[in-house]
Design an enzyme around this catalytic site. Structure first.
Site, PDB file in Angstrom:
ATOM      1  N   ARG A 233     110.870  86.314 -80.410  1.00  0.00           N
ATOM      2  CA  ARG A 233     112.110  86.089 -81.141  1.00  0.00           C
ATOM      3  C   ARG A 233     112.922  87.368 -81.111  1.00  0.00           C
ATOM      4  O   ARG A 233     112.365  88.472 -81.082  1.00  0.00           O
ATOM      5  CB  ARG A 233     111.836  85.663 -82.583  1.00  0.00           C
ATOM      6  N   HIS A 281     117.782  82.733 -73.333  1.00  0.00           N
ATOM      7  CA  HIS A 281     116.779  81.960 -74.085  1.00  0.00           C
ATOM      8  C   HIS A 281     116.328  80.736 -73.273  1.00  0.00           C
ATOM      9  O   HIS A 281     116.380  79.594 -73.748  1.00  0.00           O
ATOM     10  CB  HIS A 281     117.342  81.524 -75.438  1.00  0.00           C
TER      11      HIS A 281
END
Length: 318
Positions: A233, A281
């Site tokens: 993350r 991502h």
């Protein structure tokens, strides 16, 4: 009979999910979460990514919630999330394979210094070290990769890297054996783990304990010039500290699939840093069909009163 209620964003998203489930489980009953006539029942499952607080508040009577992503901190951090409802993270074979492929690409790129080639190409420069100063070339078999977060994905990534020839170690919160991989556990063993890592791969879950964990002090414990691959993350990394470590030579390069915020502002210095590669991502974006197949598997397990492997523990945050 169980019913899956899909909390999709817009008609196009709902249509793509319907098509995927039609191919893999045509008999599964589907419903749209935002159908005004919907009345969720105790035998229903919800498939979600980023539902609103109002949506979460209506999910308290469901049998389970299945997230379309591997990370669920955004759900658990929402005060409206019904903590008593089982939450299952996205997984499946394709998810693990894609993650391993991405990390292999990123680590090989760091080993070979591939970012410098991109910079040279953009500048229309041809610089071949054989025609100038000879430099040494490191191989995968000479490179030590350390994986922070040796769960379902981390263990699979580690095995793939080992097959290529990398020397692989791992670190996790609690002790657990991973075949063929030396694994360190807990805060007390973190310095020993970092000391022998040429490329650090972050696959940690996002919890209060791990957010901001990868700061300058942690990076400085790596061998000088080490690389970083972040596929966990964005909030695991203190980005100002990352830039400092790169500028001071503490780090030799970084590959970032997750950042804060997403997307990065156009003027963020990470975009143009000569030793940083950024991807949007996409490290482990499984196909709709693969995700649908996994969801059907999870529903089948829960209907048989079996525990899904990626059932979330809200106390741990993953």
């Amino acid at each position: 009979m169980p019913r899956l209620i899909i909390c999709a964003e817009g008609p196009a998203g709902m249509a793509s999910w319907r098509a995927a489930f039609h191919d893999v489980a045509p008999d599964l009953a589907l419903a749209a979460w935002h159908d005004p006539a919907l009345e969720p029942g105790a035998d229903d499952y919800a498939l979600v990514w980023n539902p609103t607080a109002d949506d979460l508040g209506r999910m308290g009577g469901l049998k389970a919630i299945i997230c379309t992503g591997a990370g669920v901190n955004h759900l658990l951090d929402n005060p409206a999330f019904p903590q008593h409802v089982p939450l299952v993270r996205m997984g499946g074979e394709q998810t693990a394979i894609l993650m391993a492929d991405y990390v292999l690409w990123a680590t090989l790129g760091l080993v070979r210094g591939a970012r410098a080639w991109v910079v040279q190409q953009n500048a229309h420069q041809w610089h071949n070290p054989r025609t100038s100063t000879r430099t040494s070339t490191r191989t995968s078999t000479q490179t030590r990769v350390g994986i922070m977060g040796m769960g379902h994905l981390g263990a699979h990534v580690g095995q793939v890297l080992r097959q290529v020839g990398f020397k692989v170690s791992g670190w996790r919160r609690s002790a657990q054996m991973v075949p063929g991989i030396r694994t360190f556990a807990g805060p007390s063993e973190l310095p020993d783990f970092l000391r022998d890592v040429d490329i650090l791969v972050n696959l940690l879950p996002s919890t209060p304990q791990t957010r901001g964990m990868i700061d300058y002090a942690l990076l400085a414990q790596l061998p000088r010039g080490a690389g970083l691959v972040n596929v966990g993350r964005g909030n695991h990394v203190v980005q100002a500290d990352l830039l400092r470590a790169l500028d001071e030579g503490v780090l030799g390069g970084a590959v970032l699939d997750v950042v804060v915020p997403e997307p990065l502002p156009p003027d963020d210095p990470l975009w143009s840093h000569e030793r940083v590669t950024i991807t949007p991502h996409v490290a482990s974006e499984a196909s709709r069909e693969a995700q649908a197949r996994y969801v059907v598997e999870v529903i089948g397990q829960m209907e048989r009163n079996e525990r899904p492997a990626l059932l979330c523990d809200p106390r741990r945050g993953y």
